[in-house]
Design an enzyme around this catalytic site. Structure first.
Site, PDB file in Angstrom:
ATOM      1  N   ASP A  15      39.445  34.761  43.427  1.00  0.00           N
ATOM      2  CA  ASP A  15      40.676  35.293  42.823  1.00  0.00           C
ATOM      3  C   ASP A  15      41.350  34.147  42.075  1.00  0.00           C
ATOM      4  OD1 ASP A  15      43.001  37.725  43.604  1.00  0.00           O
ATOM      5  OD2 ASP A  15      43.665  35.831  42.719  1.00  0.00           O
ATOM      6  N   ASP A 113      41.753  39.780  37.866  1.00  0.00           N
ATOM      7  CA  ASP A 113      41.524  38.362  38.169  1.00  0.00           C
ATOM      8  C   ASP A 113      40.715  38.127  39.447  1.00  0.00           C
ATOM      9  OD1 ASP A 113      43.419  38.735  40.223  1.00  0.00           O
ATOM     10  OD2 ASP A 113      44.257  36.729  39.913  1.00  0.00           O
ATOM     11  N   GLU A 114      40.028  39.167  39.925  1.00  0.00           N
ATOM     12  CA  GLU A 114      39.239  38.896  41.126  1.00  0.00           C
ATOM     13  C   GLU A 114      37.935  39.665  41.159  1.00  0.00           C
ATOM     14  OE1 GLU A 114      41.416  40.629  44.811  1.00  0.00           O
ATOM     15  OE2 GLU A 114      42.793  40.669  43.115  1.00  0.00           O
TER      16      GLU A 114
HETATM   17  P1  TTP Z   1      47.291  38.474  41.789  1.00  0.00           P
HETATM   18  O1  TTP Z   1      45.904  37.933  41.905  1.00  0.00           O
HETATM   19  O2  TTP Z   1      47.794  39.337  42.878  1.00  0.00           O
HETATM   20  O3  TTP Z   1      48.340  37.282  41.660  1.00  0.00           O
HETATM   21  P2  TTP Z   1      48.259  35.939  40.826  1.00  0.00           P
HETATM   22  O4  TTP Z   1      46.899  35.706  40.262  1.00  0.00           O
HETATM   23  O5  TTP Z   1      49.353  35.944  39.810  1.00  0.00           O
HETATM   24  O6  TTP Z   1      48.625  34.843  41.899  1.00  0.00           O
HETATM   25  P3  TTP Z   1      47.731  34.357  43.143  1.00  0.00           P
HETATM   26  O7  TTP Z   1      46.442  35.114  43.092  1.00  0.00           O
HETATM   27  O8  TTP Z   1      47.565  32.874  42.944  1.00  0.00           O
HETATM   28  O9  TTP Z   1      48.549  34.680  44.348  1.00  0.00           O
HETATM   29  O10 TTP Z   1      47.435  39.299  40.451  1.00  0.00           O
HETATM   30  C1  TTP Z   1      46.722  38.985  39.267  1.00  0.00           C
HETATM   31  C2  TTP Z   1      47.568  39.282  38.045  1.00  0.00           C
HETATM   32  O11 TTP Z   1      47.969  40.654  38.044  1.00  0.00           O
HETATM   33  C3  TTP Z   1      48.861  38.486  38.013  1.00  0.00           C
HETATM   34  O12 TTP Z   1      48.695  37.199  37.456  1.00  0.00           O
HETATM   35  C4  TTP Z   1      49.754  39.384  37.202  1.00  0.00           C
HETATM   36  C5  TTP Z   1      49.273  40.788  37.491  1.00  0.00           C
HETATM   37  N1  TTP Z   1      50.189  41.435  38.445  1.00  0.00           N
HETATM   38  C6  TTP Z   1      51.199  42.254  37.953  1.00  0.00           C
HETATM   39  O13 TTP Z   1      51.299  42.467  36.751  1.00  0.00           O
HETATM   40  N2  TTP Z   1      52.079  42.809  38.845  1.00  0.00           N
HETATM   41  C7  TTP Z   1      52.022  42.595  40.186  1.00  0.00           C
HETATM   42  O14 TTP Z   1      52.862  43.111  40.956  1.00  0.00           O
HETATM   43  C8  TTP Z   1      50.976  41.749  40.689  1.00  0.00           C
HETATM   44  C9  TTP Z   1      50.867  41.474  42.168  1.00  0.00           C
HETATM   45  C10 TTP Z   1      50.093  41.196  39.780  1.00  0.00           C
HETATM   46 MG    MG Z   2      45.246  35.933  41.510  1.00  0.00          MG
HETATM   47 MG    MG Z   3      44.187  39.176  42.213  1.00  0.00          MG
END
Ligand code: TTP
Ligand code: MG
Ligand code: MG
Length: 357
Positions: A15, A113-114
């Site tokens: 991720d 992103d994962e």
């Molecule tokens: P995540 O992987 O949940 O979060 P992140 O990559 O920003 O942070 P980390 O993994 O380091 O904790 O989400 C991936 C992307 O999805 C995030 O960059 C932005 C988007 N997103 C939203 O638009 N709204 C949300 O509520 C969440 C959780 C994520």
């Molecule tokens: Mg992330």
């Molecule tokens: Mg994610």
């Protein structure tokens, strides 16, 4: 009696860290090291929207995803703010996914992103090396930090990844899983949202260890088949399988026009150009698409996105062009467009699909 066999395959869950904000740091290196958030509204209306994500500097102030941006500014006065540009993040995501897929494992894209990759049965040390190399390569090729969780089972690998955030890498071996889980709050299990958490808490279950010692039939009565799955997971049994997904989630092109205009006929040559470029990419990948999306950025920098689902998969340039033109036209409302974008998504492999039109 059905005997539930846990997976022996090692799953690697990767991720990206603070993904949208990290993508912005790539093209705005001057923001690196400063607290920064990406949100839904344009800069001028930044107090009105919601934070989509923020870098870890901003998280120190308590800023987080889903929070009203106004609250984020209260928590962190010096917060830098950028409006979300999802076409760009999708493009970066597509490239990362393509690279991960090239490693040759069965791979499921879990979100923008994962991804989870099935490394198969291999010694733990070898899996850790694969993960280290992958993490380093992603940083080197794309300039972006990521976190990796390794375990036997898709859910456990994801939970390991959550635990290792940010910029981490951990392995939870099969015989360590129950111990790893036992003190965690129930909402750490993927799929347990606020409603399920509340139901579980009402049943006096607040940790995963509590679930593992509870009555399976009670869980099923309260939560249906998910209850059964929760019971199994809590006891270290994860039967989930990786579903191999198509790597490319979308193909898009966008460009600023030489002069802003509200006349669809003046925009038309740019639509044709973007459509041709998208089609050329699509042809190389040999994909059919089912969803068409467009974006218009107006003179005042506000943006609108609109998409349409087709009834059938297609690779017709004419269909892409006519729909893109209609959609863009419907977004003009007499306003002048400055930049436009065209995107196709929802793909099917042309080799596997009979051409429908
Ligand atoms: P995540 O992987 O949940 O979060 P992140 O990559 O920003 O942070 P980390 O993994 O380091 O904790 O989400 C991936 C992307 O999805 C995030 O960059 C932005 C988007 N997103 C939203 O638009 N709204 C949300 O509520 C969440 C959780 C994520
Ligand atoms: Mg992330
Ligand atoms: Mg994610």
């Amino acid at each position: 009696m059905i005997c539930l066999e846990s997976n022996h395959d090692i799953i690697m869950h990767i991720d990206m860290d603070y993904f949208f904000a990290a993508c912005e740091e790539l093209r705005h290196p001057e923001l690196k090291g400063k607290a920064m958030a990406v949100g839904t509204s344009r800069f001028e209306d930044r107090e009105k929207g919601v934070v989509q994500t923020c870098n870890y500097e901003a998280r120190k102030f308590g800023v987080k995803s889903g929070m009203p941006t106004s609250m984020a500014f209260k928590l962190c006065k010096e917060l830098e703010y950028l409006q979300s540009d999802e076409f760009y993040y999708e493009d970066v995501s597509g490239k990362i996914m393509e690279y991960l897929k090239s490693l040759g494992y069965k791979m499921e894209i879990m979100s923008i992103d994962e991804a989870a990759l099935d490394l198969g049965e291999m010694p733990y040390e070898v899996a850790i090396n694969v993960a280290k190399e992958t993490k380093d390569a992603v940083r080197k090729k794309f300039g972006l930090p990521s976190t990796i969780g390794l375990s036997t089972g898709k859910n456990f690998a994801k939970m390991a990844c959550d635990k290792a955030k940010p910029d981490g890498l951990i392995m939870v071996k099969t015989d360590e899983i129950k111990d790893f889980l036992k003190d965690m709050a129930v909402e750490k299990i993927p799929g347990v949202g606020p409603k399920t958490k509340e139901k579980l808490n009402r049943m006096k279950l607040s940790t995963i260890g509590d679930i593992s010692r509870s009555n399976k039939m009670d869980l099923i009565a309260e939560l249906g088949s998910f209850g059964s799955q929760l019971y199994n997971l809590s006891n270290g049994v994860d039967t989930s399988k990786i579903i191999d997904t198509n790597v490319i989630l979308s193909i898009s092109r966008e460009r600023t026009m030489a002069a802003s205009t509200s006349d669809i006929n003046e925009i038309d040559p740019m639509i044709k150009k973007l459509v041709a470029e998208v089609m050329s990419d699509l042809g190389k990948k040999r994909y059919l698409f089912k969803t068409i999306g467009v974006k218009v950025r107006y003179e005042d920098f506000t943006e609108k996105i609109k998409s349409r689902n087709l009834h059938h998969y297609t690779d017709s340039e004419e269909i892409l062009y006519s729909n893109s033109r209609n959609l863009i036209s419907s977004l003009l409302y007499g306003k002048k467009a400055r930049k436009i974008g065209v995107r196709v998504s929802d793909f099917n492999d042309i080799k596997k699909q009979k051409k429908l039109f």
